[in-house]
Write an enzyme that holds these catalytic residues in place. Sequence first.
Site, mmCIF file in Angstrom:
data_model
loop_
_atom_site.group_PDB
_atom_site.id
_atom_site.type_symbol
_atom_site.label_atom_id
_atom_site.label_comp_id
_atom_site.label_asym_id
_atom_site.label_seq_id
_atom_site.Cartn_x
_atom_site.Cartn_y
_atom_site.Cartn_z
ATOM 1 C CB CYS A 1 -0.902 -0.059 1.239
ATOM 2 S SG CYS A 1 -1.711 1.473 1.662
ATOM 3 C CB CYS B 1 0.471 1.650 4.125
ATOM 4 S SG CYS B 1 -1.232 1.084 4.025
#
Length: 106
Positions: free
Chosen positions: A27, A30
């Site tokens: 991600c 993230c």
Amino acid sequence: MLPKAKTFQELIDGDTPVLVDFFAEWCGPCKMMQPILEDTAKQLGGKVKILKVDVDRNPLAASRFQVRGVPTLVLFSKGEVVWRQSGVVPTHQLIQHIQTNLLAKA
């Protein structure tokens, strides 16, 4: 002798509030949260613990807290969810959310 490692439940039930970052290695947003979390930890000192939970390695935890997207931040105080938000949160906003929700519980 090493102290016994605490379980996730023991950590979130403890006296110190815990901010959990539900993330995934793949991600992009993230990855953007990592320096924000480090800065937040520095600014708040020991007032809050920050844990990272990889949703791919811990699908039961992600399911238990109904994490539908990553990153999702969940703030626990004595085992209760006091705030949660998905997506990237800038450092100043994250600190404000933490302080507001912990002061409201005090």
